[in-house]
Motif scaffolding. Structure first.
Motif, short mmCIF file in Angstrom:
data_model
loop_
_atom_site.label_atom_id
_atom_site.label_comp_id
_atom_site.label_asym_id
_atom_site.label_seq_id
_atom_site.Cartn_x
_atom_site.Cartn_y
_atom_site.Cartn_z
N GLU A 201 39.05 23.22 -46.26
CA GLU A 201 38.59 23.67 -47.57
C GLU A 201 38.89 25.15 -47.81
OE1 GLU A 201 33.87 24.53 -46.43
OE2 GLU A 201 34.45 22.67 -47.44
N THR A 203 38.16 28.62 -50.59
CA THR A 203 36.94 29.33 -50.98
C THR A 203 36.15 28.58 -52.05
OG1 THR A 203 38.29 30.65 -52.49
CG2 THR A 203 37.79 31.61 -50.35
N THR A 204 36.83 28.04 -53.07
CA THR A 204 36.13 27.30 -54.11
C THR A 204 35.46 26.07 -53.54
OG1 THR A 204 37.70 28.05 -55.79
CG2 THR A 204 36.39 26.11 -56.32
N LEU A 207 32.19 26.95 -51.50
CA LEU A 207 31.01 27.22 -52.32
C LEU A 207 30.50 25.94 -52.98
CD1 LEU A 207 29.29 29.65 -53.01
CD2 LEU A 207 30.69 30.02 -55.03
N SER A 208 31.42 25.13 -53.50
CA SER A 208 31.02 23.88 -54.16
C SER A 208 30.40 22.91 -53.17
CB SER A 208 32.24 23.24 -54.83
OG SER A 208 32.77 24.07 -55.82
N PHE A 287 32.41 36.29 -56.71
CA PHE A 287 32.76 35.01 -56.10
C PHE A 287 32.97 35.18 -54.60
CE2 PHE A 287 35.99 31.90 -54.78
CZ PHE A 287 35.34 30.73 -55.12
N VAL A 291 30.81 33.43 -51.58
CA VAL A 291 31.39 32.62 -50.51
C VAL A 291 30.96 33.16 -49.16
CG1 VAL A 291 33.54 31.93 -49.40
CG2 VAL A 291 33.35 31.84 -51.88
#
Length: 305
Positions: A201, A203-204, A207-208, A287, A291
């Protein structure tokens, strides 16, 4: 010394009791589970007993019971709550503010926007709702409590009534929970274990995924109540579904122009009132910080509030 009756020794009732004890407030604790109330009181060097016994001996009353029981408890003890500073911390206000307003002329409604794993009040968001006209003695009373929480380091936002709160929370809290739970459910049907996703995975996704994980590990009774007790949630669900359907059609049709327009609309919404030159830099910095925080153990629990 302020004496507070905490009605409800669950996660958030326990959290407030522990924080109040650290601040030097004297506590009395009640819960339908008398053993739970006694255990919490023993931990904090406080008193425990039946609700009808601890309210008369207290200056303030915090209602920290489940959504399904809060209004009933307030109504059942109206004769004891008159003249008391009394407030709830419910995630959905449907009916609760009206019961509080009838019970006491010094009542108000709170919503702490954090969960029981948070270390303290500092840098947390707290919603305060006055339940009587902000004038005279009530204005001074409300301002005094607001100053107390601000003194603890919270960021206080005042809303005008329970309806405004529930409409905002339908979009701010319930919709995020719903989306995160759907994401977790979709990943569970991917045919690949969570560990495999985590290995690759970005970074987005990090976090998700942690947001979805935090919601999935939370109390289903509370989260179901947030989805079903708030009368404005259905509208938020419908709009989210429409957006999913539209975006799905755009992607399947290979319509780049429509796809770019969706991104532009979302960007413009988040950028409203901000300096365009600094917006992206600040957003990316926030952001990256989120993270980084997400990789800490506590963040997994805090996100689920």
């Amino acid at each position: 010394m302020t004496n507070v009756a905490v009605i409800g020794a669950g996660e958030m009732g326990g959290w407030f009791a522990r924080q109040y004890a650290q601040k030097g407030l004297e506590l009395r604790i009640a819960d339908a589970d008398h053993q739970k109330a006694h255990a919490l009181a023993s931990e904090l060097g406080a008193f425990s007993g039946p609700t009808e016994e601890i309210i008369p001996k207290s200056d303030e009353v915090l209602i920290a019971t489940p959504l399904d029981t809060a209004e009933g408890i307030i109504n059942a003890h109206q004769h004891l709550l008159k003249g008391k500073t009394v407030y709830d911390i419910a995630s959905v206000k449907n009916g609760i503010p009206e019961a509080l307003a009838q019970a006491s002329g010094k009542s108000l409604s709170l919503h702490p926007m954090w969960g029981g794993a948070t270390n303290g009040f500092e840098n947390q968001n707290l919603i305060m709702i006055p339940l009587h006209p902000l004038e005279g003695a009530y204005q001074s009373h409300f301002d005094g409590l607001k100053q107390r929480f601000e003194g603890y380091g919270t960021r206080v936002t005042m809303l005008h009534h329970g309806e405004e709160h529930d409409r905002l929370m339908a979009w701010n809290t319930a919709l995020y929970h719903f989306n995160n739970l759907a994401m977790g459910l979709a990943l569970s049907r991917s045919g690949m274990p969570a560990s495999r996703h985590q290995q690759v995975e970005g970074t987005t996704a990090t976090l998700s995924r942690i947001c979805a994980e935090a919601v999935a590990h939370s109390d289903p009774t509370l989260y179901f109540s947030i989805q079903t007790k708030n009368p404005y949630v259905r509208e938020a669900h419908e709009v989210l579904w429409q957006c999913f359907s539209h975006l799905k059609d755009v992607v399947q049709e290979g319509n780049y122009g429509a796809f770019a327009k969706v991104m532009q609309q979302a960007s413009a919404y988040f950028m409203e009132g901000k300096d365009p030159q600094n917006y992206l830099k600040k957003a990316m910095s926030q952001f990256a910080a989120a993270v980084g925080a997400a990789k800490g153990a506590e963040f997994r629990h805090v996100l689920a509030t």
